[in-house]
Design a protein around this motif. Sequence first.
Motif: not given
Length: 308
Positions: A27-37, A90-101
């Motif tokens: 089964s494939k494992n998923a990694l969840m992590f976030k950026g600096g902001n 996951g990340s957040h910035s003024k240009k790209r608010p509430h952003n996930i990849v």
Amino acid sequence: MQRIVKPKTQRGRRALDKKDPKIFENSKNALMFKGGNTSQTVTQVLKDWHTLKKPNATLFSKKNATKPFEDQSSVEFFASKSDSSLFMFGSHSKKRPHNIVIGRLFDGQVLDMVEFGVTNFTSLQDFKTLKSATGIKPCLAVSGDFFEESDDNRRIKNLLIDFFRGPTVEKISLSGLEHVISITGANGKIYLRSYRILMKKSGSKVPRVELEAMGPAADLVLRRTRLASDDLFKRALKKPVTAKPKKKKNISRDDLGNKLGRIHMNTQAFDKLQVRKVKGLKRKKAEKEVNGTDDEAKKQKKEESTDA
């Protein structure tokens, strides 16, 4: 030159054997992590999907100064450490608010990545209802004309199915169906909803099925994509010869899934079959005489061949 480190302990050997490619992948494992902001919304999105994908999920609590679309090396490093082939960043910035990849890897390298903006998010905790059990394989319901508009949208659909489908199972129990994930594409957005299946009494053996909103729920807006080339994607889909089922001769299936078989038998001599003695099946005198003359002619031929 890349330095190859050999394991020195039995535990290290088992860990490397677990990460090696297999004929039948686990089964494939998923990694969840976030950026600096990050924002509270992005952090909660990662926590909720980590909760629903347990035990096939890993969550990093610390922040990581990385940008997947600019440098994929950090993503590949974290995925290798956690033995994950899927990731959500996951990340957040003024240009790209509430952003996930959302992305996936192949052969230790990033294969596909899609960037979304999260709007109208409702957390798992905001739904005051019972939740499905941990480790339950979800039912996926994918619909919408958005996924058929272009080849890139079809690839996005394939990526989302690969990410949310859960472990591979051989058999499904009706009582084990507790979770439904609905993915709908329309009006340039992707509506992600999660439901719990309720089986109620209906007066018959077949229960009455109802869906209860369980969360999380979010609207995803497509921002950027980084998809693999057709050749690389085709190579990622290639299966080893040993993994393909062996074809059985003279066995096929029709459109309804019924199993059909062909049996080869030798020609049967119906005159020698042992059947019940009935007057209608008795041989007539004329047939016996004809057969008797044939037998006498065969005996004469044998005697002449022996004399010669």
